[in-house]
Design a protein around this motif. Structure first.
Motif, PDB file in Angstrom:
ATOM      1  N   PRO A   1       0.429  -0.611   6.302  1.00  0.00           N
ATOM      2  CA  PRO A   1       0.967  -0.016   5.066  1.00  0.00           C
ATOM      3  C   PRO A   1       1.802  -0.971   4.236  1.00  0.00           C
ATOM      4  CG  PRO A   1       1.306   1.458   6.933  1.00  0.00           C
ATOM      5  CD  PRO A   1       0.828   0.157   7.494  1.00  0.00           C
ATOM      6  N   THR A   2       2.299  -2.058   4.851  1.00  0.00           N
ATOM      7  CA  THR A   2       3.141  -3.003   4.116  1.00  0.00           C
ATOM      8  C   THR A   2       2.326  -4.098   3.419  1.00  0.00           C
ATOM      9  OG1 THR A   2       3.465  -4.422   6.058  1.00  0.00           O
ATOM     10  CG2 THR A   2       5.036  -2.624   5.739  1.00  0.00           C
ATOM     11  N   THR A   3       1.013  -4.091   3.599  1.00  0.00           N
ATOM     12  CA  THR A   3       0.150  -5.091   2.956  1.00  0.00           C
ATOM     13  C   THR A   3       0.196  -4.945   1.438  1.00  0.00           C
ATOM     14  OG1 THR A   3      -1.348  -5.078   4.857  1.00  0.00           O
ATOM     15  CG2 THR A   3      -2.207  -5.973   2.789  1.00  0.00           C
ATOM     16  N   LEU A   4       0.307  -6.061   0.737  1.00  0.00           N
ATOM     17  CA  LEU A   4       0.295  -6.018  -0.723  1.00  0.00           C
ATOM     18  C   LEU A   4      -1.094  -5.620  -1.227  1.00  0.00           C
ATOM     19  CD1 LEU A   4       2.360  -9.196  -1.732  1.00  0.00           C
ATOM     20  CD2 LEU A   4       3.151  -6.843  -1.469  1.00  0.00           C
TER      21      LEU A   4
ATOM     22  N   GLU B   1      -6.126   4.794  -3.924  1.00  0.00           N
ATOM     23  CA  GLU B   1      -6.008   5.788  -4.995  1.00  0.00           C
ATOM     24  C   GLU B   1      -6.278   7.201  -4.463  1.00  0.00           C
ATOM     25  OE1 GLU B   1      -4.866   5.693  -7.919  1.00  0.00           O
ATOM     26  OE2 GLU B   1      -5.546   4.000  -9.128  1.00  0.00           O
ATOM     27  N   ILE B   2      -7.271   7.329  -3.593  1.00  0.00           N
ATOM     28  CA  ILE B   2      -7.580   8.652  -3.047  1.00  0.00           C
ATOM     29  C   ILE B   2      -6.471   9.101  -2.099  1.00  0.00           C
ATOM     30  CG2 ILE B   2      -9.224   9.961  -1.641  1.00  0.00           C
ATOM     31  CD1 ILE B   2     -11.428   8.162  -2.778  1.00  0.00           C
ATOM     32  N   ALA B   3      -5.944   8.182  -1.295  1.00  0.00           N
ATOM     33  CA  ALA B   3      -4.810   8.525  -0.421  1.00  0.00           C
ATOM     34  C   ALA B   3      -3.623   8.988  -1.256  1.00  0.00           C
ATOM     35  CB  ALA B   3      -4.432   7.319   0.435  1.00  0.00           C
ATOM     36  N   LYS B   4      -3.405   8.300  -2.388  1.00  0.00           N
ATOM     37  CA  LYS B   4      -2.326   8.675  -3.308  1.00  0.00           C
ATOM     38  C   LYS B   4      -2.547  10.096  -3.833  1.00  0.00           C
ATOM     39  CE  LYS B   4       0.013   6.761  -7.396  1.00  0.00           C
ATOM     40  NZ  LYS B   4       0.009   5.628  -8.360  1.00  0.00           N
ATOM     41  N   ALA B   5      -3.814  10.431  -4.131  1.00  0.00           N
ATOM     42  CA  ALA B   5      -4.137  11.782  -4.608  1.00  0.00           C
ATOM     43  C   ALA B   5      -3.860  12.823  -3.531  1.00  0.00           C
ATOM     44  CB  ALA B   5      -5.596  11.840  -5.039  1.00  0.00           C
TER      45      ALA B   5
ATOM     46  N   ARG C   1      10.044   6.233   6.839  1.00  0.00           N
ATOM     47  CA  ARG C   1       9.292   7.454   6.528  1.00  0.00           C
ATOM     48  C   ARG C   1       8.136   7.140   5.576  1.00  0.00           C
ATOM     49  NH1 ARG C   1      11.619  12.341   2.804  1.00  0.00           N
ATOM     50  NH2 ARG C   1       9.735  13.633   2.789  1.00  0.00           N
ATOM     51  N   THR C   2       8.418   6.290   4.579  1.00  0.00           N
ATOM     52  CA  THR C   2       7.379   5.916   3.610  1.00  0.00           C
ATOM     53  C   THR C   2       6.176   5.297   4.309  1.00  0.00           C
ATOM     54  OG1 THR C   2       8.979   5.554   1.827  1.00  0.00           O
ATOM     55  CG2 THR C   2       6.855   4.426   1.637  1.00  0.00           C
ATOM     56  N   ASN C   3       6.430   4.311   5.172  1.00  0.00           N
ATOM     57  CA  ASN C   3       5.334   3.621   5.849  1.00  0.00           C
ATOM     58  C   ASN C   3       4.633   4.516   6.862  1.00  0.00           C
ATOM     59  OD1 ASN C   3       5.752   1.186   4.425  1.00  0.00           O
ATOM     60  ND2 ASN C   3       7.318   0.526   5.887  1.00  0.00           N
ATOM     61  N   HIS C   4       5.409   5.347   7.543  1.00  0.00           N
ATOM     62  CA  HIS C   4       4.840   6.251   8.551  1.00  0.00           C
ATOM     63  C   HIS C   4       3.916   7.282   7.893  1.00  0.00           C
ATOM     64  CE1 HIS C   4       4.538   8.507  12.269  1.00  0.00           C
ATOM     65  NE2 HIS C   4       4.904   9.607  11.635  1.00  0.00           N
ATOM     66  N   GLU C   5       4.378   7.895   6.803  1.00  0.00           N
ATOM     67  CA  GLU C   5       3.558   8.900   6.124  1.00  0.00           C
ATOM     68  C   GLU C   5       2.360   8.251   5.433  1.00  0.00           C
ATOM     69  OE1 GLU C   5       5.491  11.762   3.670  1.00  0.00           O
ATOM     70  OE2 GLU C   5       7.148  12.082   5.069  1.00  0.00           O
ATOM     71  N   ALA C   6       2.570   7.051   4.889  1.00  0.00           N
ATOM     72  CA  ALA C   6       1.449   6.348   4.256  1.00  0.00           C
ATOM     73  C   ALA C   6       0.342   6.092   5.266  1.00  0.00           C
ATOM     74  CB  ALA C   6       1.927   5.031   3.652  1.00  0.00           C
ATOM     75  N   ALA C   7       0.720   5.715   6.482  1.00  0.00           N
ATOM     76  CA  ALA C   7      -0.272   5.452   7.528  1.00  0.00           C
ATOM     77  C   ALA C   7      -1.121   6.688   7.811  1.00  0.00           C
ATOM     78  CB  ALA C   7       0.418   4.974   8.798  1.00  0.00           C
ATOM     79  N   LYS C   8      -0.504   7.870   7.764  1.00  0.00           N
ATOM     80  CA  LYS C   8      -1.245   9.114   8.007  1.00  0.00           C
ATOM     81  C   LYS C   8      -2.286   9.347   6.907  1.00  0.00           C
ATOM     82  CE  LYS C   8       2.345  11.637  10.544  1.00  0.00           C
ATOM     83  NZ  LYS C   8       3.219  12.847  10.533  1.00  0.00           N
TER      84      LYS C   8
ATOM     85  N   ILE D   1       0.838  -1.194   0.000  1.00  0.00           N
ATOM     86  CA  ILE D   1       0.000   0.000   0.000  1.00  0.00           C
ATOM     87  C   ILE D   1       0.875   1.247   0.000  1.00  0.00           C
ATOM     88  CG2 ILE D   1      -1.682   1.350   1.324  1.00  0.00           C
ATOM     89  CD1 ILE D   1      -2.715  -1.312   2.475  1.00  0.00           C
ATOM     90  N   ALA D   2       1.872   1.278   0.890  1.00  0.00           N
ATOM     91  CA  ALA D   2       2.752   2.450   0.995  1.00  0.00           C
ATOM     92  C   ALA D   2       3.514   2.691  -0.301  1.00  0.00           C
ATOM     93  CB  ALA D   2       3.728   2.264   2.153  1.00  0.00           C
TER      94      ALA D   2
END
Length: 516
Positions: free
Chosen positions: A137-140, A153-157, A119-126, A99-100
């Motif tokens: 965040p590490t889930t495929l 997709e929305i989180a990515k946006a 940092r990638t996983n921490h920010e992705a979680a937010k 996911i991250a």
């Protein structure tokens, strides 16, 4: 008067032989949810691809102003740079990445030139928290359902400082719970001042969530409706979409039902990868000549798996049970066997299973029964192939100037008619339709319903799988309910209601079939 964030004026767009957009105007207010409606092929997605730079400046006519500036995008990166992000109906995620990794793909979080995974996983979680996605965040991504993938997709946006979020048919493949969560998220983003444009055929959702709705018909903007006005309604949207009133969403029909044609008994299917997991559990159904039988069930009930396993064992393993046509047991062990014995299956995923998107309409329509057009040397008669496909183009009203048009360029409704044509050419006795109107506008739905009814009138046995209970109540003669892979009941449509069906669809797996 609210501030306008987007203006599109006189937008035109041509493809070879087809003028898709004919001077479309669109005005969107800042911080609003603005819906775009129209029949399949009206030009909705094309307009959004122009806006987002998928079709770069110079390939279309007209002007675009965003945030009080005239803009000209050469690519999708240009539009994202100023805060316009589009989420297409076909999600652009990499299933074998986490996911991250997907959230920051192309926008990686680096420290001294290297990807910083903490940092990638921490920010992705937010960002995941912001959109209501409660996963590691590490889930495929490939392990998640479509609803959660939409949230990714929305989180990515969100990571791109989005000002205008465009969603093309975001709930087409979602169940009711996932759809409601997504619409709730759009409302939350509106409260934060983020503007959204949503393309959808689900008019109930449009009515519930949008502030304004622009209707496009045949490449032209027809009107923009204030959804808070007293005269705003689904019927008004439909009139604008199809150019007439649809007093009845389903064609009138007097069924002529004959003897039993098709029967499946004691059908059991195991999961293809998880040993011991039963997906379809001792299910039995029957269909009579001229009868339309509905299959209702919640997401995960096993509806599609049941149908795919019947049709050439396209799903599952350790399959047992019997299939009979007019009282005689038949083999459906392979897809050719199933076709040869009179079965046809229109998949819920037409782009993956139903069509070859890189070839033309002619090739797709004739592909399942080429032997009907071949000589003893297995050479296909090209002239006859064109004649047959042209006849289906006319009979099913496939909106395209020629059968040599690439199927990938057609709208969803017209693609579905091509799939139907392909299977009708096999002249089946039993036609299985899995979500036949998913992602299709109300006008095209009506045409599909007319085709289904015409097939039943010819004496075909028709099975319709649908996640929309009003659709099943509108077109079926009898409905089976499925829960946890088991048939939990059946009832004639005259006795059925959404409440009764939902009760049967939510029966716990007790090992006994409910009476209906």
């Amino acid at each position: 008067m609210s501030e306008v964030i987007l203006e599109m004026r006189g937008i035109t767009k041509d493809f070879p032989g087809v003028k898709v957009l004919k001077g479309v105007d669109l005005e969107v207010e800042r911080g609003a949810i603005h819906a775009i409606c129209g029949e399949n092929g009206a030009g909705k997605s094309t307009l959004m691809k122009v806006l987002s730079g998928v079709y770069p400046h110079g390939t279309y006519g007209g002007d675009i102003r965003f945030d009080n500036e005239t803009v000209q995008f050469g690519s999708i990166r240009d539009s994202e740079r100023i805060g316009i992000v589009i989420i297409h109906q076909e999600l652009a995620l990499v299933p074998d990445l986490s996911i991250a990794e997907n959230i920051f793909l192309g926008n990686e979080r680096r420290t001294r030139g290297l990807v910083d995974w903490n940092r990638t996983n921490h920010e992705a979680a937010k960002y995941m928290e912001r959109v209501g996605l409660h996963e590691n965040p590490t889930t495929l991504v490939g392990q998640l359902g479509v609803g959660k993938q939409q949230l990714i997709e929305i989180a990515k946006a969100m990571t791109k400082d989005v000002k205008l979020l465009i969603l093309d048919e975001p709930t087409a493949a979602l169940n009711d719970n996932d759809s409601e969560h997504l619409l709730g998220l759009l409302r939350s983003l509106r409260d934060e001042g983020i503007t959204s444009i949503i393309i959808s055929h689900k008019l109930g959702e449009i009515e519930a969530v949008s502030d304004k709705t622009t209707v496009i018909r045949d490449g032209e903007s027809i009107e923009t409706i204030d959804m808070h006005a007293p005269d705003a309604s689904q019927d008004r949207i439909i009139r604008a979409m199809v150019g007439r009133s649809l007093d009845n969403r389903f064609p009138e029909r007097t069924p002529q039902i004959g003897e039993e044609v098709f029967r499946v008994d004691n059908w059991t299917v195991y999961h293809p990868a998880q040993a011991g997991r039963v997906v379809v559990d001792n299910a039995s159904i029957s269909v009579r000549a001229g009868e339309i039988v509905g299959i209702a069930g919640l997401m995960g009930a096993g509806r599609t798996e049941f149908m795919m396993s019947i049709f050439g064992r396209s799903y599952g393993r350790d399959i047992s049970g019997s299939v009979k046509l007019r009282g005689e047991e038949i083999s459906t062990r392979t897809v050719p066997d199933a076709i040869r014995n009179g079965l046809a299956y229109v998949s819920e995923d037409r782009k993956h299973y139903g069509l070859n998107l890189v070839t033309d309409i002619r090739t797709n329509i004739t592909s399942a029964a080429l032997e009907k057009l071949s000589n003893k040397l297995s050479l296909v008669n090209a002239n006859e192939e064109i004649r047959v496909s042209e006849q289906y183009r006319k009979d099913l009203n496939i909106k395209t100037p020629t059968v040599m048009q690439n199927v990938g360029n057609l709208s969803g409704g017209n693609q579905q008619k091509v799939v139907l044509s392909k299977w009708l050419f096999t002249d089946p006795d039993v036609l299985i339709l899995d979500e036949p109107t998913r992602g299709i506008d109300v006008g095209a739905k009506y045409e599909i319903y007319e085709i289904i009814q015409a097939l039943a009138a010819e004496g075909k046995a028709v099975i319709v799988v649908s996640s929309e209970l009003p659709e099943l109540l509108g077109i079926a003669d009898r409905i089976y309910t499925l829960a946890y892979g088991r048939i939990t009941g059946q009832m004639n449509v005259a006795d059925a209601t959404q409440e009764k069906l939902m009760t049967l669809m939510t029966i716990e797996n007790t090992g006994t079939e409910a009476a209906a």
